[in-house]
Write a protein that holds these residues in place. Structure first.
Motif, PDB file in Angstrom:
ATOM      1  N   THR A  17      33.197  95.681 166.159  1.00  0.00           N
ATOM      2  CA  THR A  17      32.767  94.315 165.865  1.00  0.00           C
ATOM      3  C   THR A  17      31.430  93.964 166.516  1.00  0.00           C
ATOM      4  OG1 THR A  17      35.053  93.604 165.571  1.00  0.00           O
ATOM      5  CG2 THR A  17      33.434  91.879 166.022  1.00  0.00           C
ATOM      6  N   ALA A  18      31.257  94.272 167.793  1.00  0.00           N
ATOM      7  CA  ALA A  18      30.014  93.897 168.486  1.00  0.00           C
ATOM      8  C   ALA A  18      28.798  94.550 167.834  1.00  0.00           C
ATOM      9  CB  ALA A  18      30.095  94.269 169.958  1.00  0.00           C
ATOM     10  N   GLN A  19      28.949  95.795 167.435  1.00  0.00           N
ATOM     11  CA  GLN A  19      27.835  96.515 166.811  1.00  0.00           C
ATOM     12  C   GLN A  19      27.541  95.953 165.422  1.00  0.00           C
ATOM     13  OE1 GLN A  19      28.255 100.734 167.062  1.00  0.00           O
ATOM     14  NE2 GLN A  19      26.376 101.154 165.922  1.00  0.00           N
ATOM     15  N   ALA A  20      28.584  95.687 164.643  1.00  0.00           N
ATOM     16  CA  ALA A  20      28.392  95.095 163.317  1.00  0.00           C
ATOM     17  C   ALA A  20      27.698  93.740 163.437  1.00  0.00           C
ATOM     18  CB  ALA A  20      29.737  94.947 162.615  1.00  0.00           C
ATOM     19  N   ALA A  21      28.114  92.947 164.404  1.00  0.00           N
ATOM     20  CA  ALA A  21      27.504  91.632 164.608  1.00  0.00           C
ATOM     21  C   ALA A  21      26.026  91.773 164.960  1.00  0.00           C
ATOM     22  CB  ALA A  21      28.250  90.881 165.712  1.00  0.00           C
ATOM     23  N   HIS A  22      25.695  92.771 165.768  1.00  0.00           N
ATOM     24  CA  HIS A  22      24.299  93.028 166.140  1.00  0.00           C
ATOM     25  C   HIS A  22      23.456  93.295 164.898  1.00  0.00           C
ATOM     26  CE1 HIS A  22      20.826  94.791 168.179  1.00  0.00           C
ATOM     27  NE2 HIS A  22      20.963  95.839 167.380  1.00  0.00           N
ATOM     28  N   TYR A  23      23.935  94.176 164.030  1.00  0.00           N
ATOM     29  CA  TYR A  23      23.175  94.518 162.827  1.00  0.00           C
ATOM     30  C   TYR A  23      23.032  93.321 161.891  1.00  0.00           C
ATOM     31  CZ  TYR A  23      23.699  99.468 164.107  1.00  0.00           C
ATOM     32  OH  TYR A  23      23.655 100.680 164.749  1.00  0.00           O
ATOM     33  N   LEU A  24      24.064  92.496 161.807  1.00  0.00           N
ATOM     34  CA  LEU A  24      24.058  91.370 160.869  1.00  0.00           C
ATOM     35  C   LEU A  24      23.481  90.091 161.484  1.00  0.00           C
ATOM     36  CD1 LEU A  24      27.577  92.018 159.324  1.00  0.00           C
ATOM     37  CD2 LEU A  24      25.366  92.354 158.198  1.00  0.00           C
ATOM     38  N   THR A  25      23.074  90.159 162.747  1.00  0.00           N
ATOM     39  CA  THR A  25      22.585  89.002 163.512  1.00  0.00           C
ATOM     40  C   THR A  25      23.561  87.825 163.427  1.00  0.00           C
ATOM     41  OG1 THR A  25      21.123  88.189 161.736  1.00  0.00           O
ATOM     42  CG2 THR A  25      20.151  89.704 163.342  1.00  0.00           C
ATOM     43  N   LEU A  26      24.822  88.158 163.654  1.00  0.00           N
ATOM     44  CA  LEU A  26      25.890  87.169 163.745  1.00  0.00           C
ATOM     45  C   LEU A  26      26.546  87.332 165.107  1.00  0.00           C
ATOM     46  CD1 LEU A  26      27.529  87.832 160.266  1.00  0.00           C
ATOM     47  CD2 LEU A  26      26.182  85.826 160.884  1.00  0.00           C
ATOM     48  N   THR A  27      27.399  86.392 165.479  1.00  0.00           N
ATOM     49  CA  THR A  27      28.152  86.577 166.719  1.00  0.00           C
ATOM     50  C   THR A  27      29.407  87.383 166.413  1.00  0.00           C
ATOM     51  OG1 THR A  27      29.485  84.581 166.482  1.00  0.00           O
ATOM     52  CG2 THR A  27      27.347  84.344 167.602  1.00  0.00           C
ATOM     53  N   VAL A  43      32.064  92.969 150.115  1.00  0.00           N
ATOM     54  CA  VAL A  43      31.580  94.302 150.493  1.00  0.00           C
ATOM     55  C   VAL A  43      31.849  94.632 151.955  1.00  0.00           C
ATOM     56  CG1 VAL A  43      29.753  94.364 148.752  1.00  0.00           C
ATOM     57  CG2 VAL A  43      29.245  93.471 151.048  1.00  0.00           C
ATOM     58  N   LEU A  44      32.278  93.640 152.719  1.00  0.00           N
ATOM     59  CA  LEU A  44      32.431  93.844 154.164  1.00  0.00           C
ATOM     60  C   LEU A  44      33.879  93.638 154.597  1.00  0.00           C
ATOM     61  CD1 LEU A  44      30.539  94.573 156.511  1.00  0.00           C
ATOM     62  CD2 LEU A  44      30.439  92.153 157.071  1.00  0.00           C
ATOM     63  N   ARG A  45      34.792  94.340 153.976  1.00  0.00           N
ATOM     64  CA  ARG A  45      36.214  94.228 154.334  1.00  0.00           C
ATOM     65  C   ARG A  45      36.478  95.065 155.588  1.00  0.00           C
ATOM     66  NH1 ARG A  45      40.558  92.641 151.503  1.00  0.00           N
ATOM     67  NH2 ARG A  45      39.270  92.478 149.635  1.00  0.00           N
ATOM     68  N   PRO A  46      36.881  94.427 156.687  1.00  0.00           N
ATOM     69  CA  PRO A  46      37.131  95.189 157.912  1.00  0.00           C
ATOM     70  C   PRO A  46      38.397  96.034 157.799  1.00  0.00           C
ATOM     71  CG  PRO A  46      37.792  92.914 158.225  1.00  0.00           C
ATOM     72  CD  PRO A  46      37.157  92.998 156.855  1.00  0.00           C
ATOM     73  N   VAL A  47      38.445  97.094 158.590  1.00  0.00           N
ATOM     74  CA  VAL A  47      39.650  97.922 158.671  1.00  0.00           C
ATOM     75  C   VAL A  47      40.186  97.819 160.095  1.00  0.00           C
ATOM     76  CG1 VAL A  47      39.057  99.538 156.834  1.00  0.00           C
ATOM     77  CG2 VAL A  47      38.247  99.973 159.128  1.00  0.00           C
ATOM     78  N   ARG A  48      41.494  97.886 160.216  1.00  0.00           N
ATOM     79  CA  ARG A  48      42.109  97.859 161.540  1.00  0.00           C
ATOM     80  C   ARG A  48      42.302  99.283 162.028  1.00  0.00           C
ATOM     81  NH1 ARG A  48      43.172  93.655 164.217  1.00  0.00           N
ATOM     82  NH2 ARG A  48      43.300  91.665 163.160  1.00  0.00           N
ATOM     83  N   ILE A  49      41.895  99.515 163.264  1.00  0.00           N
ATOM     84  CA  ILE A  49      42.150 100.789 163.927  1.00  0.00           C
ATOM     85  C   ILE A  49      42.933 100.421 165.181  1.00  0.00           C
ATOM     86  CG2 ILE A  49      41.145 102.812 165.034  1.00  0.00           C
ATOM     87  CD1 ILE A  49      38.725 102.446 163.154  1.00  0.00           C
ATOM     88  N   GLY A  59      29.122  98.487 153.882  1.00  0.00           N
ATOM     89  CA  GLY A  59      29.120  97.033 153.647  1.00  0.00           C
ATOM     90  C   GLY A  59      28.013  96.334 154.405  1.00  0.00           C
ATOM     91  N   ILE A  60      27.788  96.767 155.640  1.00  0.00           N
ATOM     92  CA  ILE A  60      26.705  96.191 156.455  1.00  0.00           C
ATOM     93  C   ILE A  60      25.365  96.461 155.777  1.00  0.00           C
ATOM     94  CG2 ILE A  60      25.476  96.372 158.652  1.00  0.00           C
ATOM     95  CD1 ILE A  60      28.289  96.973 159.919  1.00  0.00           C
ATOM     96  N   ARG A  61      25.177  97.710 155.369  1.00  0.00           N
ATOM     97  CA  ARG A  61      23.912  98.067 154.689  1.00  0.00           C
ATOM     98  C   ARG A  61      23.748  97.282 153.389  1.00  0.00           C
ATOM     99  NH1 ARG A  61      25.202 103.463 156.950  1.00  0.00           N
ATOM    100  NH2 ARG A  61      23.575 103.886 158.480  1.00  0.00           N
ATOM    101  N   SER A  62      24.835  97.119 152.652  1.00  0.00           N
ATOM    102  CA  SER A  62      24.795  96.375 151.403  1.00  0.00           C
ATOM    103  C   SER A  62      24.385  94.915 151.654  1.00  0.00           C
ATOM    104  CB  SER A  62      26.151  96.438 150.718  1.00  0.00           C
ATOM    105  OG  SER A  62      26.155  95.659 149.550  1.00  0.00           O
ATOM    106  N   MET A  63      24.973  94.303 152.664  1.00  0.00           N
ATOM    107  CA  MET A  63      24.642  92.903 152.975  1.00  0.00           C
ATOM    108  C   MET A  63      23.173  92.758 153.382  1.00  0.00           C
ATOM    109  SD  MET A  63      27.909  91.244 154.876  1.00  0.00           S
ATOM    110  CE  MET A  63      27.011  89.699 155.090  1.00  0.00           C
ATOM    111  N   LEU A  64      22.634  93.789 154.026  1.00  0.00           N
ATOM    112  CA  LEU A  64      21.246  93.742 154.489  1.00  0.00           C
ATOM    113  C   LEU A  64      20.263  94.242 153.428  1.00  0.00           C
ATOM    114  CD1 LEU A  64      21.785  95.028 158.125  1.00  0.00           C
ATOM    115  CD2 LEU A  64      21.385  92.666 157.387  1.00  0.00           C
ATOM    116  N   GLY A  65      20.793  94.722 152.305  1.00  0.00           N
ATOM    117  CA  GLY A  65      19.929  95.227 151.253  1.00  0.00           C
ATOM    118  C   GLY A  65      19.235  96.526 151.616  1.00  0.00           C
ATOM    119  N   VAL A  66      19.920  97.339 152.434  1.00  0.00           N
ATOM    120  CA  VAL A  66      19.367  98.627 152.872  1.00  0.00           C
ATOM    121  C   VAL A  66      20.178  99.741 152.233  1.00  0.00           C
ATOM    122  CG1 VAL A  66      18.950 100.106 154.879  1.00  0.00           C
ATOM    123  CG2 VAL A  66      18.697  97.624 155.084  1.00  0.00           C
TER     124      VAL A  66
END
Length: 67
Positions: A17-27, A43-49, A59-66
């Motif tokens: 979560t912390a890393q995904a938030a960093h890339y998406l500039t969200l908390t 596109v950003l459905r989380p999975v539980r581990i 999904g992160i790349r898709s949201m950022l258009g990368v």
């Protein structure tokens, strides 16, 4: 310097979560709320581990258009 590798260098299919938030500039809390209430973009459905959430890099790349 960032705690996380640049987006283009991340090779894992999902990131914490912390890393995904960093890339998406969200908390991290925003992502947790999205997961809890099902408000995440399709596109950003989380999975539980275990008890933790992991977020798909595709999904992160898709949201950022990368590619």
């Amino acid at each position: 310097a960032s705690l996380f590798p640049p987006l283009e260098q991340e090779t894992r299919p999902c990131v914490p979560t912390a890393q995904a938030a960093h890339y998406l500039t969200l908390t991290p809390q925003t992502l947790r709320e999205w997961a809890c209430y099902g408000k995440h973009p399709a596109v950003l459905r989380p999975v539980r581990i275990g008890s933790r959430l992991a977020w798909p890099m595709a999904g992160i790349r898709s949201m950022l258009g990368v590619a």
